[in-house]
Design a protein around this motif. Structure first.
Motif, PDB file in Angstrom:
ATOM      1  N   PRO A   1      -2.345 -21.277 -20.151  1.00 36.02           N
ATOM      2  CA  PRO A   1      -3.205 -22.471 -20.117  1.00 36.02           C
ATOM      3  C   PRO A   1      -3.238 -23.280 -21.404  1.00 36.02           C
ATOM      4  O   PRO A   1      -3.580 -24.459 -21.374  1.00 36.02           O
ATOM      5  N   ASP A   2      -2.898 -22.661 -22.543  1.00 36.21           N
ATOM      6  CA  ASP A   2      -2.923 -23.402 -23.808  1.00 36.21           C
ATOM      7  C   ASP A   2      -1.591 -24.068 -24.133  1.00 36.21           C
ATOM      8  O   ASP A   2      -1.445 -24.688 -25.188  1.00 36.21           O
ATOM      9  N   GLY A   3      -0.605 -23.949 -23.234  1.00 40.45           N
ATOM     10  CA  GLY A   3       0.674 -24.613 -23.438  1.00 40.45           C
ATOM     11  C   GLY A   3       1.791 -23.728 -23.925  1.00 40.45           C
ATOM     12  O   GLY A   3       2.949 -24.164 -23.975  1.00 40.45           O
ATOM     13  N   ARG A   4       1.493 -22.499 -24.314  1.00 38.66           N
ATOM     14  CA  ARG A   4       2.585 -21.582 -24.649  1.00 38.66           C
ATOM     15  C   ARG A   4       3.397 -21.323 -23.386  1.00 38.66           C
ATOM     16  O   ARG A   4       2.826 -21.098 -22.316  1.00 38.66           O
ATOM     17  N   ALA A   5       4.717 -21.372 -23.518  1.00 33.70           N
ATOM     18  CA  ALA A   5       5.547 -21.310 -22.308  1.00 33.70           C
ATOM     19  C   ALA A   5       6.892 -20.680 -22.617  1.00 33.70           C
ATOM     20  O   ALA A   5       7.365 -20.715 -23.766  1.00 33.70           O
ATOM     21  N   VAL A   6       7.512 -20.107 -21.568  1.00 35.71           N
ATOM     22  CA  VAL A   6       8.839 -19.505 -21.712  1.00 35.71           C
ATOM     23  C   VAL A   6       9.737 -19.986 -20.579  1.00 35.71           C
ATOM     24  O   VAL A   6       9.276 -20.285 -19.476  1.00 35.71           O
ATOM     25  N   GLY A   7      11.021 -20.070 -20.888  1.00 35.67           N
ATOM     26  CA  GLY A   7      12.031 -20.390 -19.895  1.00 35.67           C
ATOM     27  C   GLY A   7      13.204 -19.450 -20.046  1.00 35.67           C
ATOM     28  O   GLY A   7      13.638 -19.173 -21.176  1.00 35.67           O
ATOM     29  N   VAL A   8      13.708 -18.941 -18.936  1.00 42.48           N
ATOM     30  CA  VAL A   8      14.783 -17.944 -18.945  1.00 42.48           C
ATOM     31  C   VAL A   8      15.875 -18.359 -17.971  1.00 42.48           C
ATOM     32  O   VAL A   8      15.591 -18.807 -16.855  1.00 42.48           O
ATOM     33  N   LYS A   9      17.107 -18.205 -18.401  1.00 39.82           N
ATOM     34  CA  LYS A   9      18.267 -18.367 -17.515  1.00 39.82           C
ATOM     35  C   LYS A   9      19.215 -17.211 -17.777  1.00 39.82           C
ATOM     36  O   LYS A   9      19.722 -17.045 -18.899  1.00 39.82           O
ATOM     37  N   ILE A  10      19.456 -16.394 -16.751  1.00 44.29           N
ATOM     38  CA  ILE A  10      20.428 -15.301 -16.840  1.00 44.29           C
ATOM     39  C   ILE A  10      21.775 -15.850 -16.393  1.00 44.29           C
ATOM     40  O   ILE A  10      21.914 -16.356 -15.275  1.00 44.29           O
ATOM     41  N   ALA A  11      22.772 -15.737 -17.255  1.00 44.52           N
ATOM     42  CA  ALA A  11      24.042 -16.442 -17.048  1.00 44.52           C
ATOM     43  C   ALA A  11      24.756 -16.030 -15.774  1.00 44.52           C
ATOM     44  O   ALA A  11      25.317 -16.876 -15.071  1.00 44.52           O
TER      45      ALA A  11
END
Length: 342
Positions: free
Chosen positions: A278-288
């Motif tokens: 909710p505070d904007g911390r975020a993650v993005g993942v792409k497994i090749a």
């Protein structure tokens, strides 16, 4: 195989990501009895609450297809385009890759009924339910593939309802030049802060827009921090409160959302995952390699960098490697990501 089609220029959101072969790096190890048996490469980005990049590994700026991780952005685009008011479970289904459970089918029917639309108007590809247990029961009952059971039926039902509400043609709502799809593309560009590099066709038949992992993760943070009552805030609330509608019973994304208070999360085929607090911390993942088994352990390690309690993440941080029916190793995050998260 269809070739990517360049989207006609209508951009106000910045330049598109770089079109190149991504420079992925090792993100996860499959360890059997102390030896590394396999390596999953990929890319990951962790954003701080102020939107800055706290950690990155691999190539977070190359264009790629987010697959179903793009659905929350498309759902916001549908709201902006005039999607009529839906109950929260049905709205969550608009952003779903659902398992085909009865509650999913019922919500899709409610969306269609709102516009007095028949199931036959759907143009997604017929399929069996995505959830293994639901699929097995479906087959035992002698049922075949249907458009409603296909995991994207909520999105397609909402596309049809929005098109009907706006008075647009229904037969070609999946054409990338259709007014509906052009509005969805504009929303993707707005939320990611970048132009679309290419548009192609997703597995369900809908247009699929390419962005960067950085841009996709930035969009997840925007949804997670949106004010209540906004289109973004309405969708985020529905997804948080009804994670089982976004995925299905027992699915790892639903379990993760229930475990981490306030988390917004969506997975996608080919090893894609976004998650935001909710505070904007975020993650993005792409497994090749597109393999799904490394997606959640890498996501858990990335969320640990966001400050999420490691004990809460422990059930997601490693996948058992079995030998003779007993655990002889684990699949877990590796490299710089694992070092930072430890």
């Amino acid at each position: 195989m269809s070739q990517p089609t360049t989207l006609p220029s209508h951009r106000t959101a910045g330049e598109p990501p770089v079109v190149r072969e991504p420079a992925h790096v090792p993100l996860a190890h499959v360890v059997r009895a102390g030896l590394v048996e396999g390596i999953h490469h990929g890319s990951v980005v962790v954003l701080a609450a102020d939107g800055s990049v706290q950690f990155q590994a691999g190539d977070i700026e190359a264009a790629f297809y987010p697959r179903s991780a793009l659905k929350p952005l498309q759902a916001v685009g549908l709201l902006r385009a005039g999607l009529p008011s839906l109950d929260d479970p049905a709205l969550a289904l608009v952003a779903a890759s659902h398992s085909g459970e009865e509650r999913h089918l019922a919500a899709a029917r409610r969306i269609l009924a709102t516009g007095q639309l028949a199931e036959g108007a759907l143009r997604n590809v017929p399929d069996l339910p995505y959830g293994p247990a639901v699929r097995e029961e479906w087959i035992r009952r002698g049922l075949g593939p249907t458009r409603l059971a296909q995991n994207c039926s909520g999105k397609h039902a909402a596309m049809l309802l929005t098109a009907r509400t706006r008075g647009w043609d229904l037969d070609d709502y999946l054409d990338h030049g259709h007014p509906l799809q052009r509005e969805l593309a504009a929303t993707v560009e707005d939320l990611t802060g970048q132009g679309i590099a290419h548009v192609t066709v997703d597995g369900c038949g809908a247009p699929l827009f390419s962005v960067s992992l950085h841009g996709l993760t930035r969009s997840a943070a925007r949804l997670a921090t949106a004010a209540p009552g906004t289109d973004e805030g309405r969708l985020a609330q529905a997804m948080r409160e009804h994670p089982q509608m976004v995925s299905g019973s027992g699915r790892d994304v639903a379990r993760l959302v229930r475990a981490v208070p306030g988390l917004l999360a969506k997975d996608g085929f080919e090893g894609v995952q976004i998650a935001a607090l909710p505070d904007g911390r975020a993650v993005g993942v792409k497994i090749a390699d597109g393999g799904d088994r490394a997606r959640m352990p890498v996501t858990a390690a990335a969320l640990a960098l966001c400050g999420v309690d490691p004990e809460v993440l422990a059930p997601f941080a490693a996948t058992p490697v079995l030998g003779g029916g007993v655990q002889v190793g684990t699949l877990h995050a590796a490299g710089a990501l694992a070092r930072q998260a430890s």
